[in-house]
Write a protein that holds these residues in place. Sequence first.
Motif, PDB file in Angstrom:
ATOM      1  N   ALA A   1       0.828  -1.209   0.000  1.00 55.04           N
ATOM      2  CA  ALA A   1       0.000   0.000   0.000  1.00 55.04           C
ATOM      3  C   ALA A   1       0.861   1.257   0.000  1.00 55.04           C
ATOM      4  O   ALA A   1       0.587   2.231  -0.745  1.00 55.04           O
ATOM      5  N   LEU A   2       1.883   1.267   0.776  1.00 54.44           N
ATOM      6  CA  LEU A   2       2.780   2.413   0.823  1.00 54.44           C
ATOM      7  C   LEU A   2       3.491   2.598  -0.522  1.00 54.44           C
ATOM      8  O   LEU A   2       3.664   3.733  -1.015  1.00 54.44           O
ATOM      9  N   ARG A   3       3.890   1.451  -1.128  1.00 52.39           N
ATOM     10  CA  ARG A   3       4.564   1.535  -2.441  1.00 52.39           C
ATOM     11  C   ARG A   3       3.605   2.077  -3.486  1.00 52.39           C
ATOM     12  O   ARG A   3       3.978   2.915  -4.328  1.00 52.39           O
TER      13      ARG A   3
ATOM     14  N   ALA B   1       3.167   5.694  -3.040  1.00 50.51           N
ATOM     15  CA  ALA B   1       4.337   6.435  -3.527  1.00 50.51           C
ATOM     16  C   ALA B   1       4.337   6.506  -5.057  1.00 50.51           C
ATOM     17  O   ALA B   1       4.632   7.557  -5.667  1.00 50.51           O
ATOM     18  N   LEU B   2       3.978   5.399  -5.743  1.00 53.35           N
ATOM     19  CA  LEU B   2       3.925   5.386  -7.205  1.00 53.35           C
ATOM     20  C   LEU B   2       2.816   6.310  -7.718  1.00 53.35           C
ATOM     21  O   LEU B   2       2.977   7.011  -8.734  1.00 53.35           O
ATOM     22  N   PHE B   3       1.731   6.303  -7.031  1.00 51.83           N
ATOM     23  CA  PHE B   3       0.625   7.162  -7.465  1.00 51.83           C
ATOM     24  C   PHE B   3       0.994   8.641  -7.358  1.00 51.83           C
ATOM     25  O   PHE B   3       0.639   9.458  -8.222  1.00 51.83           O
TER      26      PHE B   3
ATOM     27  N   GLN C   1       1.130  11.105 -10.653  1.00 53.09           N
ATOM     28  CA  GLN C   1       0.438  12.388 -10.803  1.00 53.09           C
ATOM     29  C   GLN C   1       1.385  13.500 -11.286  1.00 53.09           C
ATOM     30  O   GLN C   1       0.978  14.416 -11.992  1.00 53.09           O
ATOM     31  N   LYS C   2       2.605  13.418 -10.904  1.00 51.92           N
ATOM     32  CA  LYS C   2       3.576  14.429 -11.344  1.00 51.92           C
ATOM     33  C   LYS C   2       3.932  14.245 -12.823  1.00 51.92           C
ATOM     34  O   LYS C   2       4.021  15.224 -13.577  1.00 51.92           O
ATOM     35  N   ALA C   3       4.218  13.011 -13.288  1.00 47.92           N
ATOM     36  CA  ALA C   3       4.597  12.750 -14.691  1.00 47.92           C
ATOM     37  C   ALA C   3       3.967  11.440 -15.118  1.00 47.92           C
ATOM     38  O   ALA C   3       4.560  10.372 -14.959  1.00 47.92           O
ATOM     39  N   PRO C   4       2.749  11.464 -15.647  1.00 46.17           N
ATOM     40  CA  PRO C   4       2.039  10.215 -15.952  1.00 46.17           C
ATOM     41  C   PRO C   4       2.732   9.363 -16.988  1.00 46.17           C
ATOM     42  O   PRO C   4       2.844   8.134 -16.808  1.00 46.17           O
TER      43      PRO C   4
END
Length: 358
Positions: free
Chosen positions: A298-300, A303-305, A309-312
């Motif tokens: 969940a934490l990973r 972090a990926l999400f 959001q910054k660079a899809p």
Amino acid sequence: MPSQNDDSGTPWGSRPQSPPDIDQILKKAIDRLKGSFGGGNSGKNNNGSVGKLLTIGLLLLIGLSLWSAYYTVPSDSVAVVQRFGMYLKDVPPGLHFKLPLGIDETTIVPVKRQLKQEFGFATPGARDPYQGARDGSRETQMVTGDLNAALVEWVVQYRISDPVKFLFEVREPAETLRYVSESVMREVVGDRTVDEVITIGRQEIEVEALVKMQELSTKYVMGISIDQVQLKNINPPKPVQESFNEVNQAQQSKEKLINEARREYNKVIPLAEGEKDQRIREADGYRIKRINEAEGDALRFNALFAEYQKAPEVTRRRIYIETMQAVMPNIESKVLMDDASSGLLPLLNLDGKKEHQP
């Protein structure tokens, strides 16, 4: 008034001027012997032999007196000295002297030796020197608290703590101790059941009997210190002994089966308890592992999400590449196709590439 004389003819109120001569006394004695045997010239010839006999007798009397004047006290004893029957003193171990001819009498008392009295049996060569005749069969017959009969054998070990009290305070102190011991043992055994007397109550009986015997010995001023009371064989009367032995054997068989069952119980139950605890610990470990993995995933993902959001596009492509890196090594046959081509792409054997390398 006529004067009163003693046998020698001297008045009681007068004092002789000089002590009597030994020779005169011997001469008078010889004259009396001559008179008793008829007197005469033959008596004169025997004066020398009679004198020799008297001299020998006197020497024997002196030797006997000297022989009875000394005595030896062993290292484990003391000697109680009596003068004309009255107590005089205690004498320690060693060589000592006393007044002879029965004036002083000595009694050796073993104060450092442990003595014992046996009840119901007799060990050869171990008889108490102060113990008289006894009836061993009678003293062992007792009645327990549940009105059962039992034959009890025991031993009393004691020491003489005060030789003067032991000799003069109580008549026959060793026999008195036997009566005290028998009375106390009957009282203690009578307060318990026959099963307690034979099995679990032996030690309590010994301790209680020791305390009560010592109290009575002190009360009677016997000069005795009791060291130990030890029970020996305890049996039922002979008419019921076989039946009693059968009951004991059945009881022993019962105890044996119970012990075997307990042994199996102690062998199986702890093993099952251990396996149960192991399974529980394994389940707890697996639970904690899965929870930790889920929380990590969940934490990973979070972090990926955030990066997505910054660079899809960049994040999507990186995820694709990482996924292909994880999936491709597990695929055995790999075929690459070009969607834009109209024909078949020549086969690129990726699986055998390593085999054809020089």
